[in-house]
Design an enzyme around this catalytic site. Structure first.
Site, PDB file in Angstrom:
ATOM      1  CG  ASP A 235      -1.988   1.104   1.162  1.00  0.00           C
ATOM      2  OD1 ASP A 235      -2.639   1.279   0.352  1.00  0.00           O
ATOM      3  OD2 ASP A 235      -2.269   1.811   2.294  1.00  0.00           O
ATOM      4  CG  HIS A 240       2.675   6.572  -1.280  1.00  0.00           C
ATOM      5  ND1 HIS A 240       2.142   7.378  -2.575  1.00  0.00           N
ATOM      6  CD2 HIS A 240       1.493   6.231  -0.921  1.00  0.00           C
ATOM      7  CE1 HIS A 240       0.759   6.890  -2.711  1.00  0.00           C
ATOM      8  NE2 HIS A 240       0.561   6.517  -1.631  1.00  0.00           N
TER       9      HIS A 240
END
Ligand code: NAP
Length: 482
Positions: A235, A240
């Site tokens: 996730d 990111h």
């Protein structure tokens, strides 16, 4: 300070998933802020699409409420909101069905920039792309925007890329990672490549290590169902943190152009060493004032991690011997995202009274307050001899550039405007995403095969004890969170 903004041509932007959380919280409030700042060109239109049967006025009313909730009060001007809402239209479409597409086709103009925002689950991308073509809605130069998660492993990411490639060229596809839209992330590139000061030092000769932290205070809460199938590695790290690592570690691109930048980022991902088991710490929050992770998800025996810390090696000449420590987690001490570049200590101290360890540190904060600071050592003022003290050289945008600079656009508004401008620099290319999964997959497979359980950690802490040990064993420590 007069800000210079690259002009944008009028556009038709269709948002699929117009009644969803992302559209309400981020996309529409972001577009309103650009409109309020006078940067949405005259004649542009935003068309919402979702299954909910409603007319344009009903959708406008819900967006008015979203603006009131998610945009700062200083930008609530009734007349501006009315003019913005007048640019909005709505069409009810089930992406898997055949109703509404002709209405949408009739609404679209061929002479303006066309963009389609896929703010729906990735399971709908195939139907959406296929129908946009079948009903001849998307023109050849249209742009499409897709959200994370872009797959859950290499195979699913490849399948998604193939689905999109069946109807669109790579130059038309904008894969959003909103971390790349943050002001400070772009400033990291400016600091590195527009100054002579840092680049000569930006290597393992002068940099001891790099820490990248993305800590959240919230738990998985209402997203437990989705999150439990994903976990912190998929996730957060695969996208990111990996993007932040790439921008920190990449070689200078020859030009600030989309493919030049993305080629260099891809080289970093491809240079990552496979992770060793002892360089991975996974955690799961226990119960505190609020429920534990296991209370937040359906599976009472879930082994999904809500925290992960990693020691990563970029195997190339520049970074040999300089580890990158990454960590991210839920229910942590504070909401903080930052990149910390820890320089080495001077090789020799000439100051007899200097008992402390002295090393420069550059920290790049993405949230809560975007900014950078550089810690340098100076002489403590006063007659007490040559006593040294570390002080921050704080690069606050607002102090340096005036209060206007503190009002930085939200990542989403910047990225949407880049889509309209046709600038892909801050979007992930298909091969980058696949390379990131190719590195991630064996790491996840390792702990799944071994049946590893994540270590429990206290809510409001910095993660499990072993995450601290990960650095202690190298004689280093994490920077405090918050
Ligand atoms: N929310 C966030 O902060 C966030 C952050 C990053 C990424 N994302 C990603 O962005 C996407 C949207 O997220 P979200 O949070 O907005 O989800 P959401 O609140 O569940 O909204 C989903 C949207 O899709 C529409 N939809 C569902 N099935 C449809 C169909 N068959 N045809 C047409 N429209 C359909 C829904 O509207 P109707 O029910 O009216 O059809 C709704 O507008 C997801 O892929 C998510 O993973 C979200």
């Amino acid at each position: 300070m007069v800000s210079r903004v690259i002009p944008v041509d009028p556009f038709d932007l269709v948002i699929f998933g117009a009644t969803g959380d992302l559209a309400r919280r981020k996309i529409l409030p972001g577009l309103y802020r650009r409109f309020w700042a006078g940067q949405m060109p005259e004649g542009s239109r935003i068309i919402g699409a979702a299954r909910t049967e409603q007319d344009a006025d009903a959708w406008r009313a819900s967006i008015r409420a979203a603006i009131e909730e998610f945009v700062a009060k200083s930008k609530h001007e009734a007349e501006v909101i009315d003019r913005f809402l007048a640019c909005l239209d709505y069409v009810a479409i089930d992406v898997r069905g055949d109703g509404g597409w002709e209405t949408l086709r009739d609404m679209m103009r061929q002479e303006v920039t066309q963009a389609f925002y896929f703010s729906v689950g990735p399971g709908l991308f195939g139907d959406l792309a296929e129908r946009l073509h079948r009903y001849k809605i998307a023109c050849e130069t249209c742009r499409i925007v897709v959200e994370k998660p872009f797959g859950r492993d290499l195979d699913s990411a490849k399948a998604l890329n193939a689905t999109l490639a069946a109807h669109f060229d790579e130059q038309q596809i904008y894969r959003i990672d909103h971390y790349l839209g943050k002001e400070t992330v772009q400033n990291l590139m400016a600091v590195r490549f527009a100054n002579v000061l840092f680049e000569p030092l930006w290597n393992s000769q002068f940099i001891d290590h790099v820490q990248i932290t993305v800590a959240e205070e919230v738990g998985v809460g209402g997203r437990g169902g989705y999150y439990d199938k994903s976990g912190a590695m998929r996730d957060m790290v695969q996208n990111h943190l990996m993007q932040l690592l790439c921008l920190t570690a990449m070689e200078p691109p020859s030009r600030f152009e989309p493919d030049a930048v993305r080629d260099e980022k891809l080289k970093v991902i491809r240079a990552l060493d496979p992770l060793e088991t002892h360089d991975i710490v996974r955690g799961q929050y226990r119960a505190g004032a609020e429920p534990s992770y296991l209370d937040d998800v359906e599976d009472p025996d879930s082994r999904t991690e809500s925290f992960i810390a990693l020691k990563v090696h970029v195997a190339n000449w520049r970074w040999n011997g300089t580890p990158f420590y990454l960590r991210t987690g839920k229910r942590m001490k504070a909401r903080t995202s930052e990149i910390v570049v820890q320089f080495k200590e001077p090789p020799h101290s000439i100051f007899e009274e200097d008992t402390g360890q002295r090393a420069n540190m550059l920290s790049i904060r993405l949230q809560p307050d975007e900014g950078m600071d550089l810690r340098v050592t100076i002489k403590e003022p006063g007659p007490g001899g040559m006593r040294l003290v570390d002080v921050p050289l704080d690069m606050s945008f607002a102090d340096a550039l005036g209060p206007e600079a503190a009002d930085v656009p939200d990542a989403y508004e910047r990225l949407i405007m880049d889509v309209i401008r046709g600038n892909q620099t801050l979007f992930m290319r298909g091969d980058e995403v696949e390379a990131a999964w190719a590195w991630t997959d064996p790491v996840v497979a390792g702990w799944v095969d071994r049946g590893d359980r994540p270590m429990p950690y206290e809510p409001g802490s910095a993660g499990p004890e072993d995450a601290l040990i990960l650095l202690h064993r190298d004689g280093r420590r994490w920077r405090e969170i918050g």
